[in-house]
Design a protein around this motif. Structure first.
Motif, PDB file in Angstrom:
ATOM      1  N   GLY A 372       0.841  -1.196   0.000  1.00  0.00           N
ATOM      2  CA  GLY A 372       0.000   0.000   0.000  1.00  0.00           C
ATOM      3  C   GLY A 372       0.872   1.240   0.000  1.00  0.00           C
ATOM      4  N   PHE A 373       0.248   2.404  -0.012  1.00  0.00           N
ATOM      5  CA  PHE A 373       1.059   3.622  -0.068  1.00  0.00           C
ATOM      6  C   PHE A 373       1.617   4.007   1.291  1.00  0.00           C
ATOM      7  CE2 PHE A 373       0.804   4.876  -4.330  1.00  0.00           C
ATOM      8  CZ  PHE A 373      -0.403   4.431  -4.828  1.00  0.00           C
ATOM      9  N   LYS A 374       0.833   3.727   2.337  1.00  0.00           N
ATOM     10  CA  LYS A 374       1.259   4.258   3.639  1.00  0.00           C
ATOM     11  C   LYS A 374       2.011   3.260   4.489  1.00  0.00           C
ATOM     12  CE  LYS A 374      -2.679   5.765   5.308  1.00  0.00           C
ATOM     13  NZ  LYS A 374      -3.555   6.407   6.292  1.00  0.00           N
ATOM     14  N   ASN A 375       1.953   1.983   4.137  1.00  0.00           N
ATOM     15  CA  ASN A 375       2.365   0.981   5.115  1.00  0.00           C
ATOM     16  C   ASN A 375       3.750   0.463   4.887  1.00  0.00           C
ATOM     17  OD1 ASN A 375      -0.324   1.048   6.099  1.00  0.00           O
ATOM     18  ND2 ASN A 375      -0.888  -0.188   4.343  1.00  0.00           N
ATOM     19  N   ARG A 376       4.693   0.979   5.675  1.00  0.00           N
ATOM     20  CA  ARG A 376       6.043   0.449   5.617  1.00  0.00           C
ATOM     21  C   ARG A 376       6.443   0.104   7.028  1.00  0.00           C
ATOM     22  NH1 ARG A 376      10.286   3.900   3.250  1.00  0.00           N
ATOM     23  NH2 ARG A 376      11.233   1.859   3.105  1.00  0.00           N
ATOM     24  N   PHE A 377       6.905  -1.105   7.218  1.00  0.00           N
ATOM     25  CA  PHE A 377       7.308  -1.510   8.558  1.00  0.00           C
ATOM     26  C   PHE A 377       8.616  -2.257   8.495  1.00  0.00           C
ATOM     27  CE2 PHE A 377       3.398  -0.431  10.546  1.00  0.00           C
ATOM     28  CZ  PHE A 377       2.403  -0.703   9.629  1.00  0.00           C
ATOM     29  N   LEU A 378       9.443  -2.037   9.509  1.00  0.00           N
ATOM     30  CA  LEU A 378      10.619  -2.876   9.666  1.00  0.00           C
ATOM     31  C   LEU A 378      10.235  -4.044  10.567  1.00  0.00           C
ATOM     32  CD1 LEU A 378      13.441  -0.310  10.370  1.00  0.00           C
ATOM     33  CD2 LEU A 378      13.101  -1.652   8.326  1.00  0.00           C
ATOM     34  N   ALA A 379      11.011  -5.128  10.475  1.00  0.00           N
ATOM     35  CA  ALA A 379      10.684  -6.310  11.283  1.00  0.00           C
ATOM     36  C   ALA A 379      10.699  -5.977  12.769  1.00  0.00           C
ATOM     37  CB  ALA A 379      11.664  -7.430  10.978  1.00  0.00           C
ATOM     38  N   SER A 380      11.669  -5.158  13.198  1.00  0.00           N
ATOM     39  CA  SER A 380      11.745  -4.869  14.640  1.00  0.00           C
ATOM     40  C   SER A 380      10.550  -4.035  15.094  1.00  0.00           C
ATOM     41  CB  SER A 380      13.046  -4.162  14.981  1.00  0.00           C
ATOM     42  OG  SER A 380      13.168  -3.003  14.193  1.00  0.00           O
ATOM     43  N   ASP A 381       9.980  -3.199  14.203  1.00  0.00           N
ATOM     44  CA  ASP A 381       8.779  -2.443  14.572  1.00  0.00           C
ATOM     45  C   ASP A 381       7.664  -3.395  14.963  1.00  0.00           C
ATOM     46  OD1 ASP A 381       9.130  -0.031  11.854  1.00  0.00           O
ATOM     47  OD2 ASP A 381      10.184  -0.253  13.752  1.00  0.00           O
ATOM     48  N   VAL A 382       7.477  -4.409  14.094  1.00  0.00           N
ATOM     49  CA  VAL A 382       6.382  -5.349  14.358  1.00  0.00           C
ATOM     50  C   VAL A 382       6.643  -6.146  15.633  1.00  0.00           C
ATOM     51  CG1 VAL A 382       5.056  -7.241  13.411  1.00  0.00           C
ATOM     52  CG2 VAL A 382       5.961  -5.520  11.897  1.00  0.00           C
TER      53      VAL A 382
END
Lengths: 572, 196
Positions: A372-382
């Motif tokens: 999607g346009f807004k969703n960027r996550f790093l593994a450590s964030d999750v």
């Protein structure tokens, strides 16, 4: 016994059966559970998922379900204790254990019928060989019986011969008994060495992902979950850095395989598709969902290097930001609203300045996801978000409620839950930072000789947060690192830490956790499990060794003093 | 004013959103019927009077009362019919056994009607779909898969599925079960369909 072909010996066996999944409460287990659930959905395997938080929970869950299920899959629980003795199952129950806890109990390793270990055997297990520990005692008894039989038979013989027979028989018996005593002493020694240190092996999520890969049923979602499982082991400091890097390399191969699409102008993937990329990203916790300044202040690595609890530290931080040319106003803004010109080369700029200030490992190898346009996550964030949800103390919910919420946040369709988790994680990190600062400034960490000890008092703000093992782990590691950076006593720098926090004020219990000493190349082996057991036994303190990690126990407040004294004598 | 009571009945039904069945308003109906009876009797006397004495100025009031009677009749018919429609929907939602609190809201005749409706539906279902009949109250929307993942919202105890195996439904446990067995429990609110 160890399973050699995980597909034939595990999956093909359960695919036509109904299975009970007993899953422990940590992020790696949650990820492994999600991968396995996805596989089961593909093949319509009927299962029941039961979350368990400790040995008692495991026992209750087993009792409730043993009538209906023959096959049990245990995720991140059950390998380090003699399972058959703890659970007392029927003859036909089969347990498949996928657990990162090491050392694996020898009974579990050498049981051929009921216990199947889904563990990779190249994990440097060091299991003692069968003959060293188990011995056929019947042979000895027969030999003894023969000798005494000879003696009674020999009574008919003339006395001269009989005496000779007696002496020979006696000598043989004495020899055998001596050999057996020697063998038993060596066995005790071998077992002691084997079980002394507790550590963690390959991530359960990774094992499950490789099962999916072997069956060619792996998807990007499963790959992302196994990445999160591995990152959880790194965030909560369960595996040494070398192992983390090796496992990242393994996952990197899978990521390249999944990204192998001819993406060009005409055939570009839709923006909503999930993309996983390898990132050599900053070690700043949640920095893309927070402001850069907050992230630097609340990340263990940067905060300890700058010593941000002191005034000098704050000044150094300002110098650092000035050195990079980042205006304070920008740095305090939400990351997404920062100037594009600043964001472009941010990682390289920070790395350069960080090396000047003595932080050589500000960047770490990890993966990021983008859909999607807004969703960027790093593994450590999750990982941080899920851990915050799993141990949420804000509302009075049962651990299983929190387990379900954390499990949900791992799906891509539950983004609000993930964002809620990120907010909770921010609060948790701020609480950890403040507690560490106050502990260091008020010298709450005392050296007790063979270890350091810190006790959080009841009135400490946010102390309820630290009654849970994962949060307490983060706090302890952070605190130890901060202490090592701030103390001048060379001897204290290599000591392990024992941390105690109030667990239940009405019942008067505290949660006690021990972590190994802080070092660059530590192998994260923890001896506190056995030490706690022995100390509790010798002082008959009222302890509860309920957690799957043996280095975390519950203790009655009143027994704290004698327990600690026993530990000091034991470890010095 | 006339016909207010009957409109009150309609409003009561309208207020209770879609699908909910309020208690049968015995009182309201009785009052409306009494009003109708009073109007009718007045009309009778007036008509007799008009016929015998030729008082044609009574005709408008007769017409007025007549239209009130028709209106009342229409309102009551609408009330009763709407309730029947709701009760019919209940069969599709809850199955053949209704929860007790809903049963209290129905009057005896409505219960009778419900039983008859159940019988007709059952006869119809038995007649289609070959030998065993076809349960058309299942799968109201085309199912996406044979098995669904459900989460248990409250302790429900043991639950038996088709091949005889028993599942323990404990709060917060998740299960992967055949769709047709779970639908009832999902409607009752014991299980929740988990979409991932």
């Amino acid at each position: 016994m160890f399973v050699t072909d995980i597909r034939k010996e595990f999956y093909d066996v359960v695919v036509n059966q109904r299975v009970a999944l007993l899953v422990s409460s940590d992020i790696d287990a949650l990820c492994a559970c999600k991968v396995l659930q996805a596989l089961f959905h593909c093949d319509h395997v009927q299962y029941t998922l039961v979350p368990v938080t400790g040995w008692q929970d495991l026992g209750t869950a087993f009792l409730e379900h043993k009538e209906q299920y023959k096959y049990f899959v245990l995720i991140n629980c059950g390998a380090n204790v003699d399972l058959l003795e703890t659970l007392q199952p029927e003859e036909d129950s089969v347990f498949f254990i996928c657990d990162t806890h090491r050392p694996v109990d020898v009974v579990n390793v050498y049981n051929d019928s009921q216990i199947k270990l889904l563990i990779k055997q190249d994990d440097d297990l060091g299991v003692p060989s069968y003959d060293d520990i188990f011995r056929d005692d019947e042979e000895d008894e027969e030999a003894d019986g023969d000798d005494s039989g000879n003696e009674s038979d020999g009574s008919a013989e003339p006395s001269g011969k009989r005496r000779r027979f007696d002496e020979d028989a006696l000598e043989r018996r004495i020899e055998r008994q001596r050999a057996r005593r020697e063998w038993e002493a060596r066995r005790r020694e071998i077992l002691f060495d084997y079980e002394q240190y507790e550590f963690h092996g390959t991530s359960a999520a990774l094992v499950m992902f490789e099962l999916a890969w072997v069956m060619s049923k792996d998807t990007k979602d499963m790959l992302w979950w196994s990445i999160i499982g591995l990152t959880d082991q790194w965030v909560h400091d369960k595996i040494p850095h070398m192992k983390y890097v090796t496992d990242i390399a393994t996952l990197q191969r899978h990521v390249s395989r999944h990204n192998h699409k001819n993406e060009d102008e005409e055939n570009s993937l839709s923006i909503d598709c999930m993309r996983i990329n390898f990132e050599y990203d900053l070690r700043l916790v949640l920095y893309q969902h927070w402001s850069l300044y907050e992230s630097i202040c609340n990340s263990c690595y940067t905060s300890c290097s700058f010593k941000l609890w002191s005034i000098n530290g704050q000044k150094k931080l300002q110098e650092f930001l000035a050195d990079m040319g980042l205006p304070l106003k920008q740095v305090r803004q939400k990351f997404n609203s920062m100037d594009m010109t600043i964001k472009e080369n941010l990682r390289e700029v920070i790395e350069e300045s960080a090396t000047k200030f003595g932080m050589k490992d500000i960047r770490v190898q990890t993966f990021g996801v983008h859909f999607g346009f807004k969703n960027r996550f790093l593994a450590s964030d999750v990982v941080h978000a899920a851990a915050a949800l799993l141990e949420n103390v804000e509302k009075d919910e049962t651990p299983t409620d929190n387990f379900i919420k954390a499990l949900d946040c791992l799906s891509r369709s539950n983004l609000e839950r993930l964002h809620l988790g990120i907010d909770l994680a921010k609060k948790k990190l701020k609480a950890i930072q403040q507690t560490v600062a106050s502990c260091i400034c008020t010298n709450l960490i005392l050296s007790q000789g063979p270890f350091l000890y810190c006790h959080l008092l009841e009135g400490t703000p946010d102390v309820k947060l630290f009654s849970k093992p994962l949060s307490l782990t983060l706090l302890s590691k952070y605190l130890l690192k901060a202490f090592v950076c701030s103390t001048r006593n060379k001897r204290c720098k290599i000591l392990p830490l024992i941390m105690a926090a109030p667990l239940d004020i009405e019942k008067g219990t505290v949660i006690v956790m021990g972590i190994p000493p802080e070092s660059e190349t530590s192998d994260k082996k923890n001896f506190f499990g056995r030490a706690f057991e022995k100390a509790a036994e010798s002082t008959s303190s009222r302890t509860l060794h309920d957690h799957f990690d043996t280095s975390v126990i519950e203790l009655k407040m009143e027994d704290r003093g004698k327990f600690l004294d026993a530990l000091i004598t034991l470890l010095s | 004013m006339f016909c207010e009571k009957s409109v009150e009945l309609i409003r009561e039904l309208h207020r209770m959103g879609d699908g909910q069945l309020p208690a049968f308003n015995e009182d309201g109906i009785r009052q409306v019927l009494e009003e109708m009876k009073a109007l009718y009797e007045q009309n009778q006397t007036d008509v007799n009077e008009a016929k015998t004495e030729g008082k044609s100025e009574l005709i408008p009031s007769i017409k007025f009362r007549h239209s009130c009677l028709l209106r009342n009749q229409r309102c009551i018919a609408a009330y009763l019919y709407d309730r029947l429609l709701r009760i019919r929907a209940l069969r599709w939602e809850y199955g053949s056994v209704l929860p007790t609190n809903i049963r209290f809201h129905m009057c005896a005749e409505e219960m009778e009607w419900f039983n008859q409706y159940k019988k007709s539906l059952a006869t119809y279902m038995r007649s289609i779909g070959g030998e065993e009949g076809l349960d058309i109250t299942q799968d109201m929307k085309p199912p996406k898969s044979l098995y669904i993942e459900v989460r248990c919202l409250k302790d429900h105890g043991e639950f038996e599925i088709d091949d005889g195996t028993v599942i323990l439904l404990k709060k917060n446990s998740q299960h992967f079960l055949p769709r047709w067995k779970c639908e009832q429990l999902i409607r009752q609110g014991v299980l929740e369909h988990v979409i991932s």
